[in-house]
Write a protein that holds these residues in place. Structure first.
Motif, mmCIF file in Angstrom:
data_model
loop_
_atom_site.group_PDB
_atom_site.id
_atom_site.type_symbol
_atom_site.label_atom_id
_atom_site.label_comp_id
_atom_site.label_asym_id
_atom_site.label_seq_id
_atom_site.Cartn_x
_atom_site.Cartn_y
_atom_site.Cartn_z
ATOM 1 N N GLY A 277 59.743 2.067 49.113
ATOM 2 C CA GLY A 277 59.984 3.492 50.353
ATOM 3 C C GLY A 277 60.652 4.510 49.664
ATOM 4 N N VAL A 278 60.500 5.100 48.448
ATOM 5 C CA VAL A 278 61.199 6.312 47.667
ATOM 6 C C VAL A 278 60.651 7.411 48.468
ATOM 7 C CG1 VAL A 278 61.105 7.824 45.531
ATOM 8 C CG2 VAL A 278 61.443 5.029 45.420
ATOM 9 N N ALA A 279 59.452 7.424 49.099
ATOM 10 C CA ALA A 279 58.899 8.668 49.498
ATOM 11 C C ALA A 279 59.784 8.864 50.940
ATOM 12 C CB ALA A 279 57.444 8.517 50.114
ATOM 13 N N GLU A 280 60.402 8.085 51.652
ATOM 14 C CA GLU A 280 61.168 8.430 52.653
ATOM 15 C C GLU A 280 62.287 9.143 52.419
ATOM 16 O OE1 GLU A 280 63.208 5.647 56.416
ATOM 17 O OE2 GLU A 280 62.178 4.885 54.580
ATOM 18 N N PHE A 281 62.694 9.328 51.231
ATOM 19 C CA PHE A 281 63.788 10.108 50.704
ATOM 20 C C PHE A 281 63.756 11.593 51.058
ATOM 21 C CE2 PHE A 281 65.670 12.972 47.224
ATOM 22 C CZ PHE A 281 66.940 12.578 47.205
ATOM 23 N N TYR A 282 62.333 11.977 50.920
ATOM 24 C CA TYR A 282 61.782 13.408 51.187
ATOM 25 C C TYR A 282 61.597 13.644 52.560
ATOM 26 C CZ TYR A 282 61.605 13.535 46.258
ATOM 27 O OH TYR A 282 61.798 13.657 44.761
ATOM 28 N N GLY A 283 62.186 12.767 53.509
ATOM 29 C CA GLY A 283 61.942 12.678 55.135
ATOM 30 C C GLY A 283 61.106 11.830 55.860
ATOM 31 N N HIS A 285 59.128 10.623 59.731
ATOM 32 C CA HIS A 285 59.161 11.084 61.133
ATOM 33 C C HIS A 285 58.818 9.751 61.981
ATOM 34 C CE1 HIS A 285 58.042 14.571 58.764
ATOM 35 N NE2 HIS A 285 58.239 15.468 59.997
ATOM 36 N N PRO A 286 58.685 9.799 63.170
ATOM 37 C CA PRO A 286 58.541 8.699 64.432
ATOM 38 C C PRO A 286 56.982 8.195 64.107
ATOM 39 C CG PRO A 286 58.835 10.662 65.666
ATOM 40 C CD PRO A 286 59.033 10.920 64.187
ATOM 41 N N TRP A 287 56.634 6.986 64.309
ATOM 42 C CA TRP A 287 55.504 6.401 64.117
ATOM 43 C C TRP A 287 54.183 7.167 64.701
ATOM 44 C CZ3 TRP A 287 52.315 4.952 67.985
ATOM 45 C CH2 TRP A 287 52.580 4.726 69.275
ATOM 46 N N PHE A 333 52.011 4.213 59.817
ATOM 47 C CA PHE A 333 52.887 3.241 59.546
ATOM 48 C C PHE A 333 53.849 3.747 58.253
ATOM 49 C CE2 PHE A 333 49.894 0.420 61.726
ATOM 50 C CZ PHE A 333 50.529 -0.176 62.629
ATOM 51 N N LEU A 334 53.560 4.907 57.737
ATOM 52 C CA LEU A 334 54.318 5.244 56.529
ATOM 53 C C LEU A 334 55.547 6.089 56.912
ATOM 54 C CD1 LEU A 334 51.453 6.127 53.887
ATOM 55 C CD2 LEU A 334 52.749 3.758 54.203
ATOM 56 N N PRO A 335 56.705 6.022 56.750
ATOM 57 C CA PRO A 335 57.621 6.724 57.181
ATOM 58 C C PRO A 335 57.686 8.377 56.647
ATOM 59 C CG PRO A 335 58.463 5.383 55.528
ATOM 60 C CD PRO A 335 57.158 5.034 55.790
#
Length: 523
Positions: A277-283, A285-287, A333-335
């Motif tokens: 889930g490294v991409a989540e570090f850059y922000g 959003h809701p599903w 599904f991707l944050p």
């Protein structure tokens, strides 16, 4: 009656048969000539339009436009520059940067590697590829529908403000969208006369090679092809497996050469972005973000036509609609979400928009005019005005390259006090001056980790005084957004920094991104 019989008998003579055959050959040649002329006109128009498109986009969009393509290409050819953490961890493939590195290498070889050519030539190449995809997209719809529907679909495609904004940029998403349009031309959709399994699968493989997430878009289409094909075993053994394996081997060889070690980029990409889930570090959003905001922005004023087209389109286009919905659902599904991620589904959407517009008959010209105007305004604003400062500031810095050979003036030492990757880097400067920016690699497992950019913005004045305790360590130039100026004004005055340029960036300042970029020089 005798004369009529004579004429009929005359019409069946050997001479008349030869004459009719000759006429049919002439008609065939005339039709072929008319078709070739049409192809030429469409091609010339598409090239001219995309080149104009290219030069009317003078703004920045996202950091990946430079940091995952041109910056890497510049370092590959000229042996200086900066590689982001993705390249150190091996989650990016060198195939796409290699494409532009070949352009850079040719320019360097013929001694024409000026900074303007390094900036614009890759974008011109991208524009020409987009024009080629435009032509293929037009003839794709023409093989499935009548000429009227094909023309209105092509019109809708060219009107799209988001395509105008993205297609000539050096983004992997732009190349993914281009290859998707090309692959669609050869895809075995019912009624298509140009289908070729090998060609479309090769183009799909190239798209996945450049951006692994392209497999999300093509998964339902690959499954549809497999389900419809009569000889499934042959499809797997003669197309799916050979093309997939060959692409993976070529990709791995290229990456192993440039990484100088065994590297399987696709596996690393999946491990970092999905499992960790490294991409989540850059922000994040809701599903529902793509359903409530993202898709509506990307498709823009075309949305009513798209909905209407989905209702009236024939059953053979259901697979395209399923593909659009599937892509949006999976990405939901991707944050970490961005507009550009769903950009490659726009060609599918334009098919439905064209069907809708052509069906309006009496009102379609009025609707087309409204569509043109409502897309033209955001296309020109985002291309010419919004976030242009990131590129304009590099033009100012290019003048510092002349001082690198001077012995009377201090060598430039440039520090970007901005959110990381806010501007391009050496690809838009093309001289080895000393430059530094606030770095922001994600947390890769280090306990209590805080990136440099976050540390700076927590207390900018303290960070500057600790980082530069004496006069000799101070940079010669500082770049910052206007929102930061007041907070570090004491440091600027104490160390005799003078504002030498104020460059407009955007009308919509947000958070740490200001409306203008200031350049300060130490005197």
């Amino acid at each position: 009656m005798e004369n009529i019989r004579t004429r009929f008998k005359f019409g069946n003579t050997a001479d008349d048969v030869r004459l009719r055959r000759r006429k049919s050959q002439l008609y065939a040649k005339e039709d072929a000539s008319r078709f070739n002329s049409g192809v030429l006109r469409i091609s010339v128009f598409a090239v001219a339009f995309r080149l104009l498109n290219c030069f009317l986009v003078q703004s920045s969009f996202v950091p990946d436009e430079y940091w995952q393509s041109l910056e890497v290409s510049h370092r590959m050819v000229f042996n200086y520059g900066y590689l982001t953490w993705e390249w150190k961890e091996g989650i990016r493939g060198f195939t796409y940067p290699l494409f532009f590195a070949l352009v850079y290498k040719i320019l360097h070889y013929i001694n024409y590697d000026s900074v303007n050519l390094l900036i614009w030539l890759p974008r011109i190449v991208q524009a020409l590829l987009a024009a080629f995809a435009d032509v293929k997209f037009y003839f794709f719809t023409r093989t499935l529908e009548n000429d009227d529907v094909a023309k209105w679909t092509f019109f809708c495609h060219l009107c799209s403000w988001f395509t105008f904004y993205c297609c000539t940029r050096t983004l992997t998403n732009s190349m993914e969208a281009t290859l998707t349009s090309l692959a669609l031309f050869y895809f075995p959709l019912p009624g298509s006369k140009t289908c070729s399994s090998k060609k479309y699968l090769t183009l799909v493989a190239m798209a996945v090679l450049i951006r692994p997430t392209a497999l999300i878009i093509w998964f339902p289409l690959l499954m549809y092809h497999f389900w419809k094909d009569d000889n499934k075993l042959r499809l797997i053994t003669h197309n799916y497996i050979p093309i997939g394996v060959l692409t993976l081997v070529v990709s791995t060889v290229i990456d192993c050469i440039f990484y100088e070690k065994w590297t399987l980029v696709q596996m690393n990409f999946l491990r970092f972005n999905v499992f960790h889930g490294v991409a989540e570090f850059y922000g994040s959003h809701p599903w529902h973000w793509y359903f409530t905001q993202g898709f509506a922005v990307v498709i823009g004023p075309h949305l009513p036509l798209f909905i209407h087209g989905c209702i009236i389109a024939s059953k053979r286009y259901r697979v395209l609609l399923v593909t659009v919905l599937w892509t949006i659902v999976v990405y939901s599904f991707l944050p970490h979400k961005e507009f550009r991620f769903i950009y490659p589904v726009l060609p599918f959407c334009m098919v439905f928009c064209g069907i809708s517009l052509s069906s309006l008959k009496t009102w379609r010209r009025h609707v087309a005019y409204c569509l043109l105007v409502t897309n033209l305004l955001p296309a020109l604003y985002t291309g010419l005005v919004h976030q242009r400062g990131a590129l304009d500031v590099m033009k100012h810095l290019q003048t510092l390259c002349d001082t690198t050979s001077s012995t009377t003036r201090p060598q430039p030492d440039i520090l970007f006090l901005m959110p990381c990757h806010s501007t391009p880097f050496y690809s838009h400067l093309h001289c080895p001056v000393k430059m530094r920016f606030l770095e922001c690699p994600p947390d890769l497992g280090q306990e209590g980790y805080v990136d440099e950019s976050e540390l700076f913005f927590r207390d900018p004045l303290h960070w500057l005084r600790v980082s530069f305790p004496d006069l000799y360590s101070l940079p010669t130039h500082l770049l910052l957004f206007d929102v930061l100026e007041k907070e570090i004004s004491v440091f600027l005055q104490e160390n005799k920094y003078v504002k030498t340029a104020a460059i407009f960036h955007t009308h919509f300042a947000e958070g740490r991104l200001g409306g203008s970029i200031f350049i300060y020089e130490r005197h």
